[in-house]
Design a protein around this motif. Structure first.
Motif, PDB file in Angstrom:
ATOM      1  N   ASN A 117     -13.947  79.985  62.149  1.00 52.06           N
ATOM      2  CA  ASN A 117     -15.255  79.111  62.192  1.00 52.06           C
ATOM      3  C   ASN A 117     -16.636  79.682  61.863  1.00 52.06           C
ATOM      4  O   ASN A 117     -17.171  80.145  62.718  1.00 52.06           O
ATOM      5  CB  ASN A 117     -15.443  77.974  63.663  1.00 52.06           C
ATOM      6  CG  ASN A 117     -16.332  77.179  63.541  1.00 52.06           C
ATOM      7  OD1 ASN A 117     -16.559  76.586  62.400  1.00 52.06           O
ATOM      8  ND2 ASN A 117     -16.926  77.116  64.747  1.00 52.06           N
ATOM      9  N   SER A 118     -16.955  80.010  60.763  1.00 56.00           N
ATOM     10  CA  SER A 118     -17.791  80.808  60.217  1.00 56.00           C
ATOM     11  C   SER A 118     -19.409  80.023  60.483  1.00 56.00           C
ATOM     12  O   SER A 118     -20.382  80.741  60.617  1.00 56.00           O
ATOM     13  CB  SER A 118     -17.781  81.187  58.741  1.00 56.00           C
ATOM     14  OG  SER A 118     -17.551  80.215  57.837  1.00 56.00           O
ATOM     15  N   ASN A 119     -19.275  78.714  60.414  1.00 59.65           N
ATOM     16  CA  ASN A 119     -20.576  78.081  60.505  1.00 59.65           C
ATOM     17  C   ASN A 119     -20.961  77.788  61.802  1.00 59.65           C
ATOM     18  O   ASN A 119     -22.021  77.274  62.215  1.00 59.65           O
ATOM     19  CB  ASN A 119     -20.454  76.848  59.622  1.00 59.65           C
ATOM     20  CG  ASN A 119     -19.518  75.838  60.034  1.00 59.65           C
ATOM     21  OD1 ASN A 119     -19.018  75.774  61.194  1.00 59.65           O
ATOM     22  ND2 ASN A 119     -19.312  74.807  59.449  1.00 59.65           N
ATOM     23  N   ARG A 120     -19.921  78.029  62.682  1.00 61.82           N
ATOM     24  CA  ARG A 120     -20.236  78.068  64.302  1.00 61.82           C
ATOM     25  C   ARG A 120     -20.442  76.498  64.833  1.00 61.82           C
ATOM     26  O   ARG A 120     -20.753  76.374  65.747  1.00 61.82           O
ATOM     27  CB  ARG A 120     -21.394  78.661  64.688  1.00 61.82           C
ATOM     28  CG  ARG A 120     -21.259  80.239  64.541  1.00 61.82           C
ATOM     29  CD  ARG A 120     -20.281  80.684  65.480  1.00 61.82           C
ATOM     30  NE  ARG A 120     -19.988  82.106  65.085  1.00 61.82           N
ATOM     31  CZ  ARG A 120     -18.909  82.935  65.685  1.00 61.82           C
ATOM     32  NH1 ARG A 120     -17.998  82.238  66.173  1.00 61.82           N
ATOM     33  NH2 ARG A 120     -18.898  84.263  65.313  1.00 61.82           N
ATOM     34  N   GLY A 121     -20.327  75.550  63.816  1.00 59.78           N
ATOM     35  CA  GLY A 121     -20.157  74.214  64.253  1.00 59.78           C
ATOM     36  C   GLY A 121     -19.123  73.490  64.997  1.00 59.78           C
ATOM     37  O   GLY A 121     -17.945  74.116  64.606  1.00 59.78           O
ATOM     38  N   MET A 122     -19.486  72.753  65.937  1.00 59.41           N
ATOM     39  CA  MET A 122     -18.072  72.218  66.629  1.00 59.41           C
ATOM     40  C   MET A 122     -17.654  71.179  66.061  1.00 59.41           C
ATOM     41  O   MET A 122     -16.413  70.628  66.109  1.00 59.41           O
ATOM     42  CB  MET A 122     -18.617  72.100  68.208  1.00 59.41           C
ATOM     43  CG  MET A 122     -18.807  73.286  68.918  1.00 59.41           C
ATOM     44  SD  MET A 122     -17.462  74.459  68.941  1.00 59.41           S
ATOM     45  CE  MET A 122     -18.079  75.626  67.883  1.00 59.41           C
ATOM     46  N   GLY A 123     -18.578  70.480  65.091  1.00 55.19           N
ATOM     47  CA  GLY A 123     -17.994  69.281  64.314  1.00 55.19           C
ATOM     48  C   GLY A 123     -17.984  69.354  62.921  1.00 55.19           C
ATOM     49  O   GLY A 123     -19.108  69.882  62.555  1.00 55.19           O
ATOM     50  N   ASN A 124     -16.924  69.319  62.172  1.00 57.58           N
ATOM     51  CA  ASN A 124     -17.033  69.641  60.944  1.00 57.58           C
ATOM     52  C   ASN A 124     -16.226  68.417  59.990  1.00 57.58           C
ATOM     53  O   ASN A 124     -15.291  67.639  60.419  1.00 57.58           O
ATOM     54  CB  ASN A 124     -16.324  70.841  60.581  1.00 57.58           C
ATOM     55  CG  ASN A 124     -16.880  72.109  61.405  1.00 57.58           C
ATOM     56  OD1 ASN A 124     -17.828  72.683  60.822  1.00 57.58           O
ATOM     57  ND2 ASN A 124     -16.426  72.501  62.294  1.00 57.58           N
ATOM     58  N   LYS A 125     -16.679  68.296  58.609  1.00 53.33           N
ATOM     59  CA  LYS A 125     -15.999  67.583  57.821  1.00 53.33           C
ATOM     60  C   LYS A 125     -14.815  68.131  57.458  1.00 53.33           C
ATOM     61  O   LYS A 125     -14.765  69.403  57.068  1.00 53.33           O
ATOM     62  CB  LYS A 125     -16.933  67.166  56.494  1.00 53.33           C
ATOM     63  CG  LYS A 125     -18.152  66.340  56.956  1.00 53.33           C
ATOM     64  CD  LYS A 125     -18.615  66.114  55.591  1.00 53.33           C
ATOM     65  CE  LYS A 125     -19.952  65.105  55.730  1.00 53.33           C
ATOM     66  NZ  LYS A 125     -20.824  64.965  54.376  1.00 53.33           N
ATOM     67  N   PHE A 126     -13.602  67.446  57.701  1.00 49.02           N
ATOM     68  CA  PHE A 126     -12.356  67.997  57.195  1.00 49.02           C
ATOM     69  C   PHE A 126     -12.275  68.439  55.741  1.00 49.02           C
ATOM     70  O   PHE A 126     -11.760  69.622  55.700  1.00 49.02           O
ATOM     71  CB  PHE A 126     -11.140  67.107  57.563  1.00 49.02           C
ATOM     72  CG  PHE A 126      -9.905  67.651  57.305  1.00 49.02           C
ATOM     73  CD1 PHE A 126      -9.344  68.856  58.089  1.00 49.02           C
ATOM     74  CD2 PHE A 126      -8.810  66.838  56.544  1.00 49.02           C
ATOM     75  CE1 PHE A 126      -8.012  69.191  57.824  1.00 49.02           C
ATOM     76  CE2 PHE A 126      -7.472  67.526  56.617  1.00 49.02           C
ATOM     77  CZ  PHE A 126      -7.139  68.341  57.170  1.00 49.02           C
ATOM     78  N   GLU A 127     -12.667  67.698  54.696  1.00 50.17           N
ATOM     79  CA  GLU A 127     -12.510  67.986  53.593  1.00 50.17           C
ATOM     80  C   GLU A 127     -13.342  69.541  53.235  1.00 50.17           C
ATOM     81  O   GLU A 127     -13.046  69.993  52.041  1.00 50.17           O
ATOM     82  CB  GLU A 127     -12.977  66.889  52.480  1.00 50.17           C
ATOM     83  CG  GLU A 127     -14.214  66.635  52.793  1.00 50.17           C
ATOM     84  CD  GLU A 127     -14.833  65.347  51.821  1.00 50.17           C
ATOM     85  OE1 GLU A 127     -13.998  65.134  50.676  1.00 50.17           O
ATOM     86  OE2 GLU A 127     -15.972  64.718  51.884  1.00 50.17           O
ATOM     87  N   THR A 128     -14.411  69.956  53.789  1.00 46.22           N
ATOM     88  CA  THR A 128     -15.066  70.935  53.546  1.00 46.22           C
ATOM     89  C   THR A 128     -14.256  72.336  54.146  1.00 46.22           C
ATOM     90  O   THR A 128     -14.539  73.268  53.655  1.00 46.22           O
ATOM     91  CB  THR A 128     -16.513  71.080  54.033  1.00 46.22           C
ATOM     92  OG1 THR A 128     -16.236  70.880  55.505  1.00 46.22           O
ATOM     93  CG2 THR A 128     -17.143  69.580  53.466  1.00 46.22           C
TER      94      THR A 128
END
Length: 277
Positions: A117-128
């Motif tokens: 998880n390089s961007n450290r966000g806990m919520g992410n768009k699956f397609e990205t």
């Protein structure tokens, strides 16, 4: 060899990928959701997964994928739900209502993926991030915690022991149910110790420790006093369980009681601990 990606298992159609989000559940610095999953998976699949405070992770109609951190880059797929409603009044942090998608139910608690998880966000768009989510293991049974580590490495809090007993964790139950032993209970708040034994008369170590889970004292007089004076919650918060010596079912009970006495004298548990005799 070509990697197996998470969507190779999920097979979410390309036209719906834009509507899928992933929630990554990690420790908040106080509580590790992995510990809660071991005792009650629903706590992760609802409270942790659907929690929000100021930032909302999902929209109504979205497919929501719940991943739980096992270690540095290893994650466990615990559930997949479709968001059905946003809640205006948040109930204990839960901000949504959602329905589990039954088509994926055989994968829940069994699929382990590798993802950094390089961007450290806990919520992410699956397609990205979907092309970074590699399936590295499909467990034969639903994950319920670490396997039995060997008798010499057993050191359990009350909550850990209760989880093993209540959820009947297979490797632990198999290791404890036919085993005789001399064991140690440590009161971490005071440093006081209790040495006990599990023999055929006590129906082996599994039953002996089940007694402690059920009432906190297992019938021992000094431990009864602790529960009576300080409450069962004191035991749950402070007691730790470990094994000093273990023996198979053929070992003579009298020898085990002799070894129990030796440990009581060595650790001075009659004078300074919780052993009454």
């Amino acid at each position: 060899m070509k990697k197996i990606l998470l969507n190779d298992l999920l097979r979410i159609p390309s036209e719906e990928l834009w509507n899928v989000r992933v929630k990554l559940n990690i420790s908040n610095g106080v509580t590790d959701p992995l510990d809660e999953y071991k005792s009650n998976p629903n706590l992760v699949n609802t409270t942790w997964f659907l929690w929000h405070k100021e930032r909302r992770y999902f929209d109504v109609g979205q497919i929501a994928i719940c991943l739980l951190k096992l270690s540095y880059d290893r994650w466990l797929l615990t559930t997949i739900k479709r968001i059905t409603k946003k809640l205006d009044i948040v109930n204990e942090g839960v901000g949504y209502e959602a329905d589990e998608i039954d088509d994926y139910s055989q994968l829940f608690g069994r699929v382990v993926i590798n993802y950094h998880n390089s961007n450290r966000g806990m919520g992410n768009k699956f397609e990205t991030i979907m092309n970074e989510m590699e399936v590295i293991e499909i467990l034969p049974v639903v994950y319920d915690g670490d396997d039995f580590p060997g008798y010499e490495n057993v050191r359990l809090s009350y909550n850990q022991l209760e989880t093993i007993i209540r959820r009947q964790r297979f490797t632990w139950i198999a290791a404890l149910q036919n085993q005789k032993a001399v064991y140690l209970i440590t009161d971490k708040a005071t440093g006081k110790l209790y040495v006990g034994s599990a023999t055929a008369q006590e129906k082996m170590l599994l039953q002996r420790w089940t007694d402690y889970v059920n009432n906190g004292h297992g019938g021992n007089e000094e431990l009864k006093k602790v529960v009576a004076e300080k409450g069962f919650d004191y035991v749950k918060e402070n007691f730790q369980y470990s094994i000093l010596e273990n023996y198979n079912a053929r070992m003579d009970d009298n020898y085990i009681r002799h070894r129990e006495t030796w440990w009581k004298e060595t650790l001075c548990t009659k004078k300074w601990g919780y052993n009454a005799n």
